[in-house]
Design a protein around this motif. Structure first.
Motif, mmCIF file in Angstrom:
data_model
loop_
_atom_site.group_PDB
_atom_site.id
_atom_site.type_symbol
_atom_site.label_atom_id
_atom_site.label_comp_id
_atom_site.label_asym_id
_atom_site.label_seq_id
_atom_site.Cartn_x
_atom_site.Cartn_y
_atom_site.Cartn_z
ATOM 1 N N LEU A 116 34.449 -23.549 55.385
ATOM 2 C CA LEU A 116 35.354 -22.664 55.017
ATOM 3 C C LEU A 116 36.245 -22.993 53.874
ATOM 4 O O LEU A 116 37.035 -23.961 54.204
ATOM 5 C CB LEU A 116 36.004 -21.771 56.104
ATOM 6 C CG LEU A 116 35.392 -21.017 57.024
ATOM 7 C CD1 LEU A 116 36.000 -20.684 58.304
ATOM 8 C CD2 LEU A 116 34.666 -19.636 56.704
ATOM 9 N N PRO A 174 39.286 -21.522 51.823
ATOM 10 C CA PRO A 174 40.202 -20.245 51.370
ATOM 11 C C PRO A 174 40.805 -20.409 49.986
ATOM 12 O O PRO A 174 41.170 -21.478 49.430
ATOM 13 C CB PRO A 174 41.546 -20.365 52.410
ATOM 14 C CG PRO A 174 40.990 -21.494 53.413
ATOM 15 C CD PRO A 174 39.742 -22.433 52.562
ATOM 16 N N LEU A 182 37.590 -8.489 56.430
ATOM 17 C CA LEU A 182 38.733 -9.462 56.665
ATOM 18 C C LEU A 182 39.962 -8.857 57.466
ATOM 19 O O LEU A 182 40.511 -9.603 58.230
ATOM 20 C CB LEU A 182 39.097 -10.104 55.241
ATOM 21 C CG LEU A 182 38.171 -11.055 54.590
ATOM 22 C CD1 LEU A 182 38.315 -11.208 53.088
ATOM 23 C CD2 LEU A 182 37.707 -12.096 55.380
ATOM 24 N N GLN A 234 37.571 -17.430 63.274
ATOM 25 C CA GLN A 234 36.955 -18.296 62.371
ATOM 26 C C GLN A 234 35.586 -18.326 63.201
ATOM 27 O O GLN A 234 34.611 -18.495 62.352
ATOM 28 C CB GLN A 234 37.653 -19.534 62.177
ATOM 29 C CG GLN A 234 38.742 -19.631 61.441
ATOM 30 C CD GLN A 234 39.777 -20.870 61.706
ATOM 31 O OE1 GLN A 234 39.354 -21.811 62.468
ATOM 32 N NE2 GLN A 234 40.936 -20.888 61.296
ATOM 33 N N VAL A 274 36.764 -17.804 50.857
ATOM 34 C CA VAL A 274 37.466 -16.570 51.472
ATOM 35 C C VAL A 274 38.527 -16.311 50.422
ATOM 36 O O VAL A 274 39.738 -16.919 50.387
ATOM 37 C CB VAL A 274 38.069 -16.945 52.907
ATOM 38 C CG1 VAL A 274 38.959 -15.569 53.214
ATOM 39 C CG2 VAL A 274 36.945 -17.352 53.749
ATOM 40 N N LYS A 276 47.617 -14.620 49.749
ATOM 41 C CA LYS A 276 48.421 -15.719 50.897
ATOM 42 C C LYS A 276 48.609 -15.117 52.221
ATOM 43 O O LYS A 276 48.439 -16.238 52.908
ATOM 44 C CB LYS A 276 49.465 -16.251 50.078
ATOM 45 C CG LYS A 276 50.773 -15.375 49.620
ATOM 46 C CD LYS A 276 51.741 -15.925 48.863
ATOM 47 C CE LYS A 276 52.893 -14.828 48.508
ATOM 48 N NZ LYS A 276 52.301 -13.905 47.600
ATOM 49 N N TRP A 322 47.255 -13.115 54.032
ATOM 50 C CA TRP A 322 45.976 -12.857 54.732
ATOM 51 C C TRP A 322 45.496 -14.376 55.180
ATOM 52 O O TRP A 322 45.263 -14.566 56.482
ATOM 53 C CB TRP A 322 44.784 -11.937 53.910
ATOM 54 C CG TRP A 322 45.045 -10.846 53.464
ATOM 55 C CD1 TRP A 322 46.167 -10.244 53.462
ATOM 56 C CD2 TRP A 322 44.161 -9.830 53.526
ATOM 57 N NE1 TRP A 322 46.088 -8.903 53.054
ATOM 58 C CE2 TRP A 322 44.800 -8.665 53.239
ATOM 59 C CE3 TRP A 322 42.646 -9.727 53.731
ATOM 60 C CZ2 TRP A 322 44.016 -7.351 52.813
ATOM 61 C CZ3 TRP A 322 42.147 -8.590 53.473
ATOM 62 C CH2 TRP A 322 42.643 -7.426 53.291
ATOM 63 N N LEU A 323 45.601 -15.301 54.496
ATOM 64 C CA LEU A 323 45.068 -16.403 54.486
ATOM 65 C C LEU A 323 45.862 -17.356 55.563
ATOM 66 O O LEU A 323 45.405 -17.963 56.356
ATOM 67 C CB LEU A 323 44.857 -17.268 53.084
ATOM 68 C CG LEU A 323 44.019 -16.830 52.274
ATOM 69 C CD1 LEU A 323 43.814 -17.663 51.050
ATOM 70 C CD2 LEU A 323 42.401 -16.865 52.768
ATOM 71 N N PHE A 331 43.831 -18.775 58.894
ATOM 72 C CA PHE A 331 43.685 -20.136 59.168
ATOM 73 C C PHE A 331 45.066 -20.549 59.591
ATOM 74 O O PHE A 331 45.059 -21.984 59.345
ATOM 75 C CB PHE A 331 43.600 -20.467 57.582
ATOM 76 C CG PHE A 331 41.981 -20.162 56.986
ATOM 77 C CD1 PHE A 331 40.839 -20.674 57.346
ATOM 78 C CD2 PHE A 331 42.047 -19.066 56.161
ATOM 79 C CE1 PHE A 331 39.604 -20.380 56.978
ATOM 80 C CE2 PHE A 331 40.677 -18.750 55.709
ATOM 81 C CZ PHE A 331 39.689 -19.328 55.952
ATOM 82 N N ALA A 385 42.378 -26.293 57.570
ATOM 83 C CA ALA A 385 41.936 -25.797 56.074
ATOM 84 C C ALA A 385 42.891 -25.997 55.043
ATOM 85 O O ALA A 385 44.221 -26.387 55.428
ATOM 86 C CB ALA A 385 41.791 -24.259 56.281
ATOM 87 N N PRO A 388 43.759 -24.660 51.802
ATOM 88 C CA PRO A 388 43.739 -23.309 50.769
ATOM 89 C C PRO A 388 43.877 -23.582 49.349
ATOM 90 O O PRO A 388 44.854 -24.475 49.057
ATOM 91 C CB PRO A 388 44.924 -22.451 51.145
ATOM 92 C CG PRO A 388 45.141 -22.748 52.683
ATOM 93 C CD PRO A 388 45.096 -24.235 52.783
#
Length: 265
Positions: free
Chosen positions: A23, A25, A97, A113, A128, A132, A134-135, A139, A144, A146
């Motif tokens: 994954l 981001p 999402l 995840q 993905v 920001k 959402w991430l 995560f 992760a 990003p």
């Protein structure tokens, strides 16, 4: 731009651990074009290097005639069983999402995840693309990294700082800056990047790494760009049977509460 017969980075790729899905981001900010350009470059480039890449696009809502992540989550059938997968595709994912965010908020980010991991074959790289906020939920407190693509114009620097602040403080993440070459003079660009790092260090107590997007001109070696893309792959959150790799760095102890702003397109 990407020559399938030119692959001097094969040795570097061979050391990448064989795991489940990976994954990556990617932050979507006001400068959507820069984020889309990065996603397209990664998808096209990594697929040329033999990877299977899926981009989950939070700006595109699933429709009956244009299915996407939401339908995959409902069917609970791996994408490869639906007639095979293209090595590079962008999947409408706004509703899907949003569903995963609900899962993350109620059951934890690892559960969200794991639902994604069940949809794609091992070794699939899943980009993905989402805001920001959402991430930071999807995560939260994970390993992760990003990607924050931005130009070094003043507005781009402001958006980049906003992104790393939310991801670091609210999500417990360590994002990576991806400066993209623009029309801004080199001196101004260098100053903007320095100010961004100094501001983060002063107010967050931490400064993010910067992995500038290589500029490839006609006649240049593709090896530099290939290694840059493989560095992105190696930094991905690797999931195996729904379990994530442990982060190698310390996350903030008290993330700030943040309610994601959901928007539709």
């Amino acid at each position: 731009m990407f020559d399938p017969m030119y692959d001097q980075a094969a040795g570097l790729r061979s050391v990448v651990t064989q795991v489940g899905i990976k994954l990556v981001p990617v932050v979507l900010s006001r400068d959507a074009d820069t984020a889309f350009d990065l996603v397209w470059m990664l998808g096209a480039g990594l697929s040329t290097l033999g990877r299977t890449v899926i981009a989950l696009d939070a700006t595109s809502r699933e429709q009956p005639g244009r299915p996407g992540l939401a339908q995959q989550l409902q069917a609970k059938v791996p994408a490869a069983q639906d007639g095979g997968m293209s090595p590079w595709q962008i999947m409408p994912s706004q509703s899907g999402l949003s569903t995963l965010m609900h899962t993350a908020q109620t059951l934890g980010a690892k559960s969200a995840q794991a639902r994604v991991a069940a949809l794609f074959p091992p070794e699939t790289i899943v980009l993905v693309l989402a805001p920001k906020e959402w991430l930071s939920v999807l995560f939260e407190e994970s390993a992760a990294r990003p990607l924050v693509p931005f130009t070094l114009a003043p507005s781009g620097v402001v958006d980049a700082y906003s992104a790393i602040k939310v991801l670091y403080q609210a999500g417990g993440l360590q994002p990576v800056l991806v400066p993209v070459k623009s029309d801004v003079p080199d001196a101004v660009a260098a100053q903007g990047l320095a100010v961004l790092a100094d501001t983060a260090r002063a107010h967050l107590g931490w400064a993010p790494e910067s992995w500038p997007l290589p500029t490839v001109r006609p006649g240049d070696s593709r090896d530099t760009l290939s290694q840059w893309m493989l560095r992105i792959e190696e930094s991905a959150l690797a999931l195996d049977d729904g379990c994530e790799q442990q982060p190698s760095w310390t996350t903030p102890h008290q993330p700030e509460a943040l309610v994601p702003q959901l928007w539709s397109c």
